[in-house]
Design a protein around this motif. Sequence first.
Motif, mmCIF file in Angstrom:
data_model
loop_
_atom_site.group_PDB
_atom_site.id
_atom_site.type_symbol
_atom_site.label_atom_id
_atom_site.label_comp_id
_atom_site.label_asym_id
_atom_site.label_seq_id
_atom_site.Cartn_x
_atom_site.Cartn_y
_atom_site.Cartn_z
ATOM 1 N N LYS A 199 14.530 23.482 -2.496
ATOM 2 C CA LYS A 199 14.542 23.650 -1.044
ATOM 3 C C LYS A 199 13.159 23.419 -0.443
ATOM 4 C CE LYS A 199 15.669 26.969 2.631
ATOM 5 N NZ LYS A 199 16.231 28.306 2.950
ATOM 6 N N ALA A 200 12.140 24.065 -0.999
ATOM 7 C CA ALA A 200 10.786 23.933 -0.438
ATOM 8 C C ALA A 200 10.306 22.489 -0.424
ATOM 9 C CB ALA A 200 9.811 24.824 -1.202
ATOM 10 N N PRO A 201 10.417 21.724 -1.540
ATOM 11 C CA PRO A 201 9.976 20.326 -1.483
ATOM 12 C C PRO A 201 10.780 19.476 -0.499
ATOM 13 C CG PRO A 201 10.988 20.831 -3.612
ATOM 14 C CD PRO A 201 10.761 22.125 -2.919
ATOM 15 N N THR A 202 12.041 19.816 -0.296
ATOM 16 C CA THR A 202 12.844 19.077 0.688
ATOM 17 C C THR A 202 12.311 19.305 2.093
ATOM 18 O OG1 THR A 202 14.818 19.298 -0.716
ATOM 19 C CG2 THR A 202 15.175 18.701 1.589
ATOM 20 N N LEU A 203 12.000 20.551 2.433
ATOM 21 C CA LEU A 203 11.436 20.869 3.746
ATOM 22 C C LEU A 203 10.077 20.197 3.931
ATOM 23 C CD1 LEU A 203 12.352 24.664 3.945
ATOM 24 C CD2 LEU A 203 13.332 22.814 5.325
ATOM 25 N N VAL A 237 0.836 -1.203 0.000
ATOM 26 C CA VAL A 237 0.000 0.000 0.000
ATOM 27 C C VAL A 237 0.868 1.249 0.000
ATOM 28 C CG1 VAL A 237 -1.689 1.333 1.315
ATOM 29 C CG2 VAL A 237 -1.959 -1.141 1.094
ATOM 30 N N ARG A 238 1.927 1.231 0.812
ATOM 31 C CA ARG A 238 2.829 2.377 0.853
ATOM 32 C C ARG A 238 3.438 2.627 -0.522
ATOM 33 N NH1 ARG A 238 6.565 0.505 4.022
ATOM 34 N NH2 ARG A 238 5.871 1.323 6.043
ATOM 35 N N SER A 239 3.836 1.562 -1.184
ATOM 36 C CA SER A 239 4.452 1.698 -2.500
ATOM 37 C C SER A 239 3.470 2.232 -3.537
ATOM 38 C CB SER A 239 4.998 0.343 -2.954
ATOM 39 O OG SER A 239 6.040 -0.086 -2.104
ATOM 40 N N LEU A 240 2.247 1.730 -3.523
ATOM 41 C CA LEU A 240 1.252 2.203 -4.481
ATOM 42 C C LEU A 240 0.926 3.674 -4.253
ATOM 43 C CD1 LEU A 240 -1.179 -0.858 -4.602
ATOM 44 C CD2 LEU A 240 0.533 -0.174 -6.292
ATOM 45 N N LEU A 241 0.858 4.059 -2.991
ATOM 46 C CA LEU A 241 0.634 5.473 -2.686
ATOM 47 C C LEU A 241 1.809 6.320 -3.158
ATOM 48 C CD1 LEU A 241 -0.859 5.185 0.918
ATOM 49 C CD2 LEU A 241 -2.062 5.990 -1.123
ATOM 50 N N SER A 242 3.012 5.795 -2.969
ATOM 51 C CA SER A 242 4.207 6.512 -3.410
ATOM 52 C C SER A 242 4.196 6.704 -4.925
ATOM 53 C CB SER A 242 5.459 5.753 -2.972
ATOM 54 O OG SER A 242 6.624 6.473 -3.286
ATOM 55 N N VAL A 243 3.816 5.644 -5.671
ATOM 56 C CA VAL A 243 3.712 5.752 -7.130
ATOM 57 C C VAL A 243 2.701 6.820 -7.511
ATOM 58 C CG1 VAL A 243 2.953 4.549 -9.210
ATOM 59 C CG2 VAL A 243 4.452 3.391 -7.578
ATOM 60 N N LEU A 244 1.558 6.826 -6.830
ATOM 61 C CA LEU A 244 0.535 7.835 -7.103
ATOM 62 C C LEU A 244 1.089 9.234 -6.889
ATOM 63 C CD1 LEU A 244 -2.446 8.561 -7.682
ATOM 64 C CD2 LEU A 244 -2.874 8.341 -5.217
ATOM 65 N N PHE A 245 1.826 9.435 -5.800
ATOM 66 C CA PHE A 245 2.410 10.750 -5.526
ATOM 67 C C PHE A 245 3.448 11.132 -6.580
ATOM 68 C CE2 PHE A 245 1.210 10.033 -0.881
ATOM 69 C CZ PHE A 245 0.204 10.973 -0.917
ATOM 70 N N ILE A 277 4.238 15.010 -6.427
ATOM 71 C CA ILE A 277 5.686 15.234 -6.381
ATOM 72 C C ILE A 277 6.204 15.976 -7.616
ATOM 73 C CG2 ILE A 277 7.935 14.061 -6.384
ATOM 74 C CD1 ILE A 277 6.804 12.080 -4.371
ATOM 75 N N PRO A 278 5.761 15.648 -8.841
ATOM 76 C CA PRO A 278 6.225 16.445 -9.999
ATOM 77 C C PRO A 278 5.830 17.916 -9.905
ATOM 78 C CG PRO A 278 5.274 14.381 -10.749
ATOM 79 C CD PRO A 278 4.961 14.489 -9.288
ATOM 80 N N LEU A 279 4.676 18.197 -9.326
ATOM 81 C CA LEU A 279 4.257 19.594 -9.172
ATOM 82 C C LEU A 279 5.187 20.344 -8.224
ATOM 83 C CD1 LEU A 279 0.356 19.204 -8.887
ATOM 84 C CD2 LEU A 279 1.687 19.973 -10.873
ATOM 85 N N LEU A 280 5.684 19.641 -7.207
ATOM 86 C CA LEU A 280 6.556 20.274 -6.215
ATOM 87 C C LEU A 280 7.998 20.374 -6.686
ATOM 88 C CD1 LEU A 280 5.208 18.573 -2.956
ATOM 89 C CD2 LEU A 280 4.844 20.945 -3.668
ATOM 90 N N THR A 281 8.419 19.460 -7.555
ATOM 91 C CA THR A 281 9.837 19.396 -7.922
ATOM 92 C C THR A 281 10.110 19.728 -9.388
ATOM 93 O OG1 THR A 281 9.661 17.018 -8.395
ATOM 94 C CG2 THR A 281 10.282 17.642 -6.157
ATOM 95 N N HIS A 282 9.099 20.205 -10.125
ATOM 96 C CA HIS A 282 9.310 20.469 -11.542
ATOM 97 C C HIS A 282 10.242 21.648 -11.758
ATOM 98 C CE1 HIS A 282 6.363 23.653 -10.818
ATOM 99 N NE2 HIS A 282 6.711 24.183 -11.970
ATOM 100 N N ALA A 283 10.289 22.566 -10.791
ATOM 101 C CA ALA A 283 11.172 23.731 -10.915
ATOM 102 C C ALA A 283 12.586 23.346 -10.488
ATOM 103 C CB ALA A 283 10.652 24.888 -10.055
#
Length: 428
Positions: free
Chosen positions: A298-302, A275-283, A288-294
């Motif tokens: 720093k912000a996504p790391t925090l 379940v954790r893995s499937l949720l991770s894939v979904l993110f 996650i791409p929305l947070l790290t596309h730029a």
Amino acid sequence: MHRSRNPMITTLLSLRGNGRASVYTEPMWGLSMMLVLPYASVFMLALGVHDAQIGLLATISMLSQVVFGLLSGVITDKLGRRRTTALFDVIAWVIPCLVWAFAQNFWWFLIASVINGAWQVTQNSWDCLLVEDVDRAEIPKVYSLVKVAAEFSALFAPIAALLVANLGLELAVRILYLNAFLIMAVKIWLLYRFTTETATGRLRMEQTRGVSIWRSLWEYRSVLGLIVRSKGTIFSLGISAIVGAVTLVNGTFWQIVINQRLGVPDALLPFFPMVRSLLSVLFFFTLIPLLTHARHLKAPTLIGFGVYLAGQLLLVAIPSPDGAAAVSTYLLLAVCLLLDAFGAGILFMLAESLVALHVDRNERSRVMAIQRTAVMLVTAPFGWISGWLSGMDRTWPFLLTSALLVLGLVVAGRFWVTTHEETQDAAT
């Protein structure tokens, strides 16, 4: 009207050469090691290995990794990225799987742990094989795909659950280790068959031809100077050490705490990483791409440190039921999985990406070898410490990880060093 494609899917479909072979073979972990890892610690308990011994094994494994990690850069440069990956994957995974399959007591696990430490050599060579011919701007996406490929492997978890339910824990786990022995051998052959040596790898093989391993190790002095003079490299090393310590503790004791303290039965254990893995894939395909596309990371790391911290604290706070786990226990564990899937997923990708983005291109293998050795030296004691803590109270290892994640927030917030891409973006 043209619909824009998800950037992760675009990267996946556009991969060629070594990047494609490395990413596309990663899901084979799901039919091999990922089937058995949810049971590894519980299997040791069933064979009479105690909490403190399990923690000691984690530390010994890490110390073995320190030795192999220190040698990894030299070996990778001498043999080449491709050949090193194949040879040391056999040593680090195929051979230990046989030992684990027939293990009888602590000493069998000790031998396997020492041999398994060789995976640090192949981690270095495989990383070089993966990224050296890839555009630097694509590196975070490539590591995201690697994480997604590994997480997809959890889809096979019900196979392990069925075996345990029908054959019992001990026999089922032995069969799963034998299965891992076979599947890993096939994975190693496929990766070797469909990759070629990288341009940097060919150059380093030529440069180190006729140079002894001891002389190459002595030349680490100049590489050490590169690391010490680079604030970015030191910073990424610190982030990696924190993430590595938290990963070590969670990988060793998460299954134990939900099984022994919260009353989750053996047969259900593999469904939690699934379940954790499937949720991770979904993110990885949504948030996650929305947070790290730029280029600014720093912000996504925090955010990653903060969310992961919340998951660890919630795990500690779950009340211990009388007997089997109650419905409320499973609901709270579901929230833990949600928080862990996002926090661990984004931190893995960012920690690996920061190392790759800050490292000196021409000395990648040796710099990463020294970095990994330093990280392992720092994280090694946490196996024994968490085992000692678990022997007193099985929630205490997760108070330790919570403290480490708070430290991660402080380090990322106070000492952030921009990557080359962030600097270029600011100049533009």
